[in-house]
Design a protein around this motif. Structure first.
Motif, PDB file in Angstrom:
ATOM      1  N   UNK A   1      -6.082  17.881  -5.899  1.00 28.92           N
ATOM      2  CA  UNK A   1      -6.622  16.583  -6.307  1.00 28.92           C
ATOM      3  C   UNK A   1      -8.120  16.696  -6.511  1.00 28.92           C
ATOM      4  N   UNK A   2      -8.628  16.141  -7.610  1.00 24.44           N
ATOM      5  CA  UNK A   2     -10.060  16.142  -7.882  1.00 24.44           C
ATOM      6  C   UNK A   2     -10.442  14.800  -8.488  1.00 24.44           C
ATOM      7  N   UNK A   3     -11.553  14.247  -8.017  1.00 25.19           N
ATOM      8  CA  UNK A   3     -12.013  12.937  -8.489  1.00 25.19           C
ATOM      9  C   UNK A   3     -10.928  11.869  -8.340  1.00 25.19           C
ATOM     10  N   UNK A   4     -10.200  11.966  -7.213  1.00 16.08           N
ATOM     11  CA  UNK A   4      -9.186  10.966  -6.895  1.00 16.08           C
ATOM     12  C   UNK A   4      -7.941  11.012  -7.748  1.00 16.08           C
ATOM     13  N   UNK A   5      -7.746  12.102  -8.487  1.00 15.49           N
ATOM     14  CA  UNK A   5      -6.573  12.215  -9.360  1.00 15.49           C
ATOM     15  C   UNK A   5      -5.997  13.626  -9.269  1.00 15.49           C
ATOM     16  N   UNK A   6      -4.728  13.738  -9.623  1.00 16.16           N
ATOM     17  CA  UNK A   6      -4.055  15.024  -9.552  1.00 16.16           C
ATOM     18  C   UNK A   6      -4.570  16.011 -10.582  1.00 16.16           C
ATOM     19  N   UNK A   7      -4.463  17.290 -10.273  1.00 14.74           N
ATOM     20  CA  UNK A   7      -4.810  18.366 -11.202  1.00 14.74           C
ATOM     21  C   UNK A   7      -3.610  19.296 -11.318  1.00 14.74           C
ATOM     22  N   UNK A   8      -3.567  20.078 -12.382  1.00 17.15           N
ATOM     23  CA  UNK A   8      -2.471  21.027 -12.547  1.00 17.15           C
ATOM     24  C   UNK A   8      -2.578  22.126 -11.492  1.00 17.15           C
ATOM     25  N   UNK A   9      -1.456  22.409 -10.840  1.00 16.48           N
ATOM     26  CA  UNK A   9      -1.413  23.518  -9.889  1.00 16.48           C
ATOM     27  C   UNK A   9       0.011  24.066  -9.824  1.00 16.48           C
ATOM     28  N   UNK A  10       0.158  25.260  -9.342  1.00 16.66           N
ATOM     29  CA  UNK A  10       1.468  25.897  -9.232  1.00 16.66           C
ATOM     30  C   UNK A  10       2.187  25.413  -7.985  1.00 16.66           C
ATOM     31  N   UNK A  11       3.315  24.751  -8.173  1.00 12.43           N
ATOM     32  CA  UNK A  11       4.100  24.277  -7.029  1.00 12.43           C
ATOM     33  C   UNK A  11       4.592  25.463  -6.196  1.00 12.43           C
ATOM     34  N   UNK A  12       4.900  26.576  -6.881  1.00  8.24           N
ATOM     35  CA  UNK A  12       5.387  27.757  -6.168  1.00  8.24           C
ATOM     36  C   UNK A  12       4.303  28.331  -5.258  1.00  8.24           C
ATOM     37  N   UNK A  13       3.076  28.410  -5.775  1.00 10.62           N
ATOM     38  CA  UNK A  13       1.959  28.905  -4.970  1.00 10.62           C
ATOM     39  C   UNK A  13       1.674  27.963  -3.810  1.00 10.62           C
ATOM     40  N   UNK A  14       1.698  26.666  -4.097  1.00 10.09           N
ATOM     41  CA  UNK A  14       1.447  25.675  -3.050  1.00 10.09           C
ATOM     42  C   UNK A  14       2.482  25.773  -1.941  1.00 10.09           C
ATOM     43  N   UNK A  15       3.720  25.953  -2.312  1.00  8.83           N
ATOM     44  CA  UNK A  15       4.783  26.037  -1.300  1.00  8.83           C
ATOM     45  C   UNK A  15       4.604  27.273  -0.425  1.00  8.83           C
ATOM     46  N   UNK A  16       4.236  28.373  -1.063  1.00  9.05           N
ATOM     47  CA  UNK A  16       4.001  29.606  -0.300  1.00  9.05           C
ATOM     48  C   UNK A  16       2.876  29.398   0.709  1.00  9.05           C
ATOM     49  N   UNK A  17       1.830  28.697   0.308  1.00  2.76           N
ATOM     50  CA  UNK A  17       0.704  28.399   1.200  1.00  2.76           C
ATOM     51  C   UNK A  17       1.145  27.503   2.356  1.00  2.76           C
TER      52      UNK A  17
END
Length: 403
Positions: free
Chosen positions: A348-364
């Motif tokens: 999230x940046x400036x109070x709004x969502x940004x593109x990110x990898x769901x797969x990478x996020x889940x691994x984290x």
């Protein structure tokens, strides 16, 4: 300053023990703990803010009103809370302990943890104290076990530091797994040090430290009734007594904070049913109070905690918690990231969502320790809060806790 072994027995002149006296049905579980200083010590404490308080808190507050204590007795498995004879039982524990140690009852700190509202029979405690005293020694581990309830791990640490050119040591043990919420104290924490420091400065150090440590921990949002943090300082390190602020007081505060932050993390990581330690780090706040409100708001959010359990990068729940926290923030500036040993992802940046990898996020988010990083981009102040994920096992543990 360095981390050392020994827990509450690391400081000179302190011994401890923990035994099974019969409060718990399971004989493999210790249920009575004793900490003893060979000389009278400065003493300080902070207590739960719950209006319903266990009898030991009232007795302890009275006993250390003169700033002195020499021993601490604590039972687990049955909290001496909401009992008609609670004060009497707590005083009896003091007298029995004092008699066995040949000290004054007024120099005994009393604590109790376990099920609330169940009468506490003094008989097993009276029977267990002689053996408890006889076995006093370098047994911080046994003492730590004796205060555990639903905890799955012992929580102890010690730190050495310099004050007045002398090597001083401070150690602690803690218990806390459920009924943990940032309204002091919401757990049991017992600290010991051989540093010479006046009762007034010891109280100042403890009262200041908890604002950014134990008051920033939450497991389930419930503030317990019978818990507190205490510290005894017997002065056997031989440093000149700390009676005012200055370099020595700062060194003491640094060592104390190192110890308490470690114990905070231990308590949060061992939350009932928890599988993950959550650390919420807030930066860029216009004031420390704003940063603290945001950090605690996020760490207390049941929806955020559940998302972390499921390794779901649902950053909207974080933003939602910030929004209802009551903190004065500009949501349009908020930035959120998730971090763990597996990496970091901006969500999230400036109070709004940004593109990110769901797969990478889940691994984290599948890691056992997760940082929720929030930048408010509105100032220079920071704060950190600790919590855990919300799992199915939390309900299982508390569904039949009493029966």
């Amino acid at each position: 300053m360095e981390l050392i072994s020994g827990g509450i027995c690391a400081a000179k002149g302190f011994t401890a023990n923990g035994v099974h006296c019969g409060i718990r049905k399971n004989r493999a579980k210790r249920d009575l703990t004793l900490i003893y200083s060979e000389v009278a010590a400065s003493a300080a404490a902070v207590y739960t803010t719950n209006l319903v308080k266990g009898a030991p808190l009232y007795v302890t507050k009275k006993h250390i009103a003169d700033g002195k204590a020499q021993a601490l007795i604590c039972n687990s498995g049955n909290a001496n809370t909401c009992n008609a004879d609670g004060i009497e039982v707590a005083e009896q524990m003091s007298v029995l302990t004092a008699q066995a140690l040949h000290i004054k009852p007024e120099d005994v700190i009393v604590a109790s943890t376990g099920v609330i509202g169940q009468p506490l029979d003094i008989t097993p405690i009276a029977g267990g104290i002689p053996g408890l005293v006889e076995g006093l020694g370098d047994h911080s581990d046994l003492a730590a076990e004796g205060i555990m309830t639903t905890d799955t791990k012992r929580k102890e640490l010690a730190v050495s530091f310099l004050a007045g050119g002398k090597t001083c040591k401070i150690g602690g043990i803690a218990k806390g797994s459920g009924m943990i919420h940032p309204n002091m104290a919401t757990m049991l924490v017992f600290l010991t040090t051989d540093c010479a420091i006046s009762p007034a400065m010891l109280q100042k150090a403890l009262s200041t430290d908890i604002q950014s440590t134990f008051n920033m921990v939450s497991v389930d949002g419930d503030t317990s009734t019978n818990d507190m943090v205490t510290v005894m300082a017997n002065g056997l390190a031989g440093n000149q007594e700390i009676t005012s602020e200055g370099p020595d007081f700062n060194a003491f505060m640094e060592a104390l904070n190192t110890l308490t932050v470690y114990l905070c993390r231990c308590i949060a990581a061992d939350g009932e049913g928890a599988t993950k330690l959550l650390e919420c780090k807030v930066s860029g706040a216009k004031s420390e109070s704003v940063a603290k409100v945001v950090a605690k708001g996020v760490i207390c959010s049941s929806l955020t905690k559940a998302a972390m359990f499921g390794a779901d990068a649902n950053w909207g729940r974080v933003l939602c918690a910030i929004g209802y926290s009551g903190a004065d923030v500009d949501v349009a500036k908020v930035e959120v990231s998730f971090s763990s040993p597996k990496g970091e992802v901006l969500v999230c940046k400036d109070g709004a969502g940004v593109d990110f990898s769901e797969e990478t996020a889940k691994e984290i988010l599948l890691e056992s320790e997760i940082d929720i990083l929030i930048d408010l981009h509105d100032g220079e102040s920071t704060a950190t809060a600790w919590g855990c994920d919300l799992t199915y096992d939390y309900v299982k543990i508390n569904g039949d806790y009493r029966t």
